[in-house]
Design a protein around this motif. Sequence first.
Motif, PDB file in Angstrom:
ATOM      1  N   MET A   1       0.847  -1.197   0.000  1.00 12.87           N
ATOM      2  CA  MET A   1       0.000   0.000   0.000  1.00 12.87           C
ATOM      3  C   MET A   1       0.879   1.243   0.000  1.00 12.87           C
ATOM      4  N   ALA A   2       0.540   2.179  -0.897  1.00 12.88           N
ATOM      5  CA  ALA A   2       1.343   3.399  -0.991  1.00 12.88           C
ATOM      6  C   ALA A   2       0.480   4.539  -1.520  1.00 12.88           C
ATOM      7  N   VAL A   3       0.804   5.741  -1.052  1.00  9.57           N
ATOM      8  CA  VAL A   3       0.132   6.964  -1.511  1.00  9.57           C
ATOM      9  C   VAL A   3       1.184   7.830  -2.178  1.00  9.57           C
ATOM     10  N   TYR A   4       0.863   8.359  -3.367  1.00 10.38           N
ATOM     11  CA  TYR A   4       1.854   9.076  -4.163  1.00 10.38           C
ATOM     12  C   TYR A   4       1.557  10.580  -4.287  1.00 10.38           C
ATOM     13  N   PHE A   5       0.896  11.146  -3.324  1.00 12.30           N
ATOM     14  CA  PHE A   5       0.615  12.591  -3.366  1.00 12.30           C
ATOM     15  C   PHE A   5       0.605  13.143  -1.947  1.00 12.30           C
ATOM     16  N   HIS A   6       0.803  14.453  -1.850  1.00 13.05           N
ATOM     17  CA  HIS A   6       0.702  15.151  -0.575  1.00 13.05           C
ATOM     18  C   HIS A   6      -0.722  15.683  -0.402  1.00 13.05           C
ATOM     19  N   LYS A   7      -1.042  16.068   0.805  1.00 12.14           N
ATOM     20  CA  LYS A   7      -2.377  16.580   1.089  1.00 12.14           C
ATOM     21  C   LYS A   7      -2.648  17.844   0.270  1.00 12.14           C
ATOM     22  N   ARG A   8      -3.792  17.850  -0.429  1.00 16.17           N
ATOM     23  CA  ARG A   8      -4.250  18.965  -1.262  1.00 16.17           C
ATOM     24  C   ARG A   8      -3.228  19.327  -2.345  1.00 16.17           C
ATOM     25  N   GLU A   9      -2.565  18.322  -2.858  1.00 14.56           N
ATOM     26  CA  GLU A   9      -1.651  18.528  -3.983  1.00 14.56           C
ATOM     27  C   GLU A   9      -2.454  18.633  -5.279  1.00 14.56           C
ATOM     28  N   VAL A  10      -2.020  19.524  -6.172  1.00 14.35           N
ATOM     29  CA  VAL A  10      -2.686  19.663  -7.464  1.00 14.35           C
ATOM     30  C   VAL A  10      -2.231  18.513  -8.364  1.00 14.35           C
ATOM     31  N   VAL A  11      -3.213  17.752  -8.857  1.00 14.30           N
ATOM     32  CA  VAL A  11      -2.916  16.590  -9.703  1.00 14.30           C
ATOM     33  C   VAL A  11      -3.587  16.767 -11.061  1.00 14.30           C
ATOM     34  N   VAL A  12      -3.156  15.958 -12.017  1.00 16.77           N
ATOM     35  CA  VAL A  12      -3.668  16.050 -13.393  1.00 16.77           C
ATOM     36  C   VAL A  12      -4.248  14.693 -13.797  1.00 16.77           C
ATOM     37  N   PRO A  13      -5.072  14.665 -14.850  1.00 13.62           N
ATOM     38  CA  PRO A  13      -5.671  13.391 -15.280  1.00 13.62           C
ATOM     39  C   PRO A  13      -4.607  12.343 -15.624  1.00 13.62           C
ATOM     40  N   GLY A  14      -4.837  11.104 -15.179  1.00 10.24           N
ATOM     41  CA  GLY A  14      -3.922  10.001 -15.448  1.00 10.24           C
ATOM     42  C   GLY A  14      -2.802   9.867 -14.445  1.00 10.24           C
ATOM     43  N   GLN A  15      -2.708  10.779 -13.476  1.00 15.41           N
ATOM     44  CA  GLN A  15      -1.630  10.703 -12.488  1.00 15.41           C
ATOM     45  C   GLN A  15      -1.946   9.624 -11.458  1.00 15.41           C
ATOM     46  N   LEU A  16      -0.951   8.766 -11.163  1.00 17.80           N
ATOM     47  CA  LEU A  16      -1.119   7.706 -10.170  1.00 17.80           C
ATOM     48  C   LEU A  16      -1.165   8.315  -8.774  1.00 17.80           C
ATOM     49  N   LEU A  17      -2.224   7.968  -8.043  1.00 18.58           N
ATOM     50  CA  LEU A  17      -2.413   8.534  -6.709  1.00 18.58           C
ATOM     51  C   LEU A  17      -2.131   7.522  -5.603  1.00 18.58           C
ATOM     52  N   ALA A  18      -2.556   6.294  -5.795  1.00 16.07           N
ATOM     53  CA  ALA A  18      -2.362   5.293  -4.741  1.00 16.07           C
ATOM     54  C   ALA A  18      -2.511   3.893  -5.332  1.00 16.07           C
ATOM     55  N   ASP A  19      -1.969   2.914  -4.626  1.00 17.68           N
ATOM     56  CA  ASP A  19      -2.201   1.513  -4.994  1.00 17.68           C
ATOM     57  C   ASP A  19      -2.316   0.685  -3.721  1.00 17.68           C
ATOM     58  N   GLY A  20      -2.985  -0.433  -3.843  1.00 15.93           N
ATOM     59  CA  GLY A  20      -3.216  -1.265  -2.670  1.00 15.93           C
ATOM     60  C   GLY A  20      -4.681  -1.220  -2.273  1.00 15.93           C
ATOM     61  N   ARG A  21      -4.940  -1.184  -0.974  1.00 14.64           N
ATOM     62  CA  ARG A  21      -6.314  -1.239  -0.473  1.00 14.64           C
ATOM     63  C   ARG A  21      -6.942   0.153  -0.342  1.00 14.64           C
ATOM     64  N   TYR A  22      -6.935   0.895  -1.406  1.00 15.58           N
ATOM     65  CA  TYR A  22      -7.552   2.225  -1.422  1.00 15.58           C
ATOM     66  C   TYR A  22      -8.731   2.214  -2.385  1.00 15.58           C
ATOM     67  N   ARG A  23      -9.736   2.987  -2.034  1.00 15.85           N
ATOM     68  CA  ARG A  23     -10.961   3.012  -2.823  1.00 15.85           C
ATOM     69  C   ARG A  23     -11.044   4.321  -3.590  1.00 15.85           C
ATOM     70  N   ALA A  24     -11.383   4.236  -4.873  1.00 20.71           N
ATOM     71  CA  ALA A  24     -11.522   5.430  -5.712  1.00 20.71           C
ATOM     72  C   ALA A  24     -12.855   6.112  -5.428  1.00 20.71           C
ATOM     73  N   SER A  25     -12.836   7.451  -5.433  1.00 20.21           N
ATOM     74  CA  SER A  25     -14.055   8.225  -5.177  1.00 20.21           C
ATOM     75  C   SER A  25     -14.185   9.300  -6.251  1.00 20.21           C
ATOM     76  N   ASP A  26     -14.810  10.435  -5.899  1.00 24.15           N
ATOM     77  CA  ASP A  26     -15.062  11.503  -6.872  1.00 24.15           C
ATOM     78  C   ASP A  26     -13.759  11.983  -7.491  1.00 24.15           C
ATOM     79  N   GLY A  27     -13.757  12.125  -8.825  1.00 26.05           N
ATOM     80  CA  GLY A  27     -12.601  12.660  -9.524  1.00 26.05           C
ATOM     81  C   GLY A  27     -11.482  11.665  -9.727  1.00 26.05           C
ATOM     82  N   THR A  28     -11.729  10.384  -9.448  1.00 25.67           N
ATOM     83  CA  THR A  28     -10.687   9.366  -9.610  1.00 25.67           C
ATOM     84  C   THR A  28     -11.282   8.113 -10.272  1.00 25.67           C
TER      85      THR A  28
END
Length: 318
Positions: A1-28
Amino acid sequence: MAVYFHKREVVVPGQLLADGRYRASDGTYDTEDGKVYSALVGLAELRGNTVKVVPLEGAYLPKEGDLVIGTITIVAGNNWKVDIGGPYLASLHANNALRRPYSDDISEYMDIGDVIVAEITAFDRRSGPFLSMKGRGLRKLEGGMLLEVSPAKIPRIIGRRGSMINMIKDHLRIQTIVGQNGRIWIKAKDTETLRLAIKAIRTVEEQAHTSKLTDRINNMLEEALSSRQSEAQSMSKEGEVKETAPTSSEEPVEAETPEVPESTSDSADEEGEDSTTEGSDETAEPKEPSEGGTEETAVAEDENQPAEIIDTEEVSEE
């Protein structure tokens, strides 16, 4: 499990945010291998094991339970059609807004151009969202003004548990209703307060991606209110009229007493005495010598000598 962004970081479409036991929500969105990617440009957030992206810009997409502010555009039968700013016109049935019995002409209650605050009870992409006004605070809005902002910035304007908008309301003592569709109703006591409220909300909208925004807005409002109070105090002091008694530097001038002319009788007596004295002492001036060469001195005798005063006592005794 890993998270690839900081809190309230500006991200762009297609950018990897997390992998493992994380659930996708709005905007992902997620893939079969358990990786979560961003679907749009926005601010990435992690709440628990849920990853979401808050868009920086974008149109409003209705959701069930959203509080929206709309304008009535059509009155047809027992239904109102309401513009809520999205790609769909919302429908409001009279049964969801009025108590029975009600008139057949529902325009008597709300007509074209009226602004309402309502809740989305259902949403179907084919028929559009359905509204209800049966709830606390749901009503037709009177007075005030509507401010439109980006629907994507509404969560930041509201703040966590309403912290941002409540702070603005408490400082300025205004009435506000924030719709999830990017419309904000504001009612203030005067124009200056309304302008300050708009400035604060616009600042939040422009700086929604920055940190410590609540503290900056709080300081801005405190400084503005303090400045207004100082100006009001200075104007009130200038308006005070101080009454003072007039003073004169000149010394009072004493009135001159007019000279009273002497009586005519007194002056006549004095003239008489003078003439008498002059008559008794009058002497003839010497004449020039005559042709014979002898000098003659003439002494003028006073023929008008005063009479001798007789003593009346002596006369009576005789």
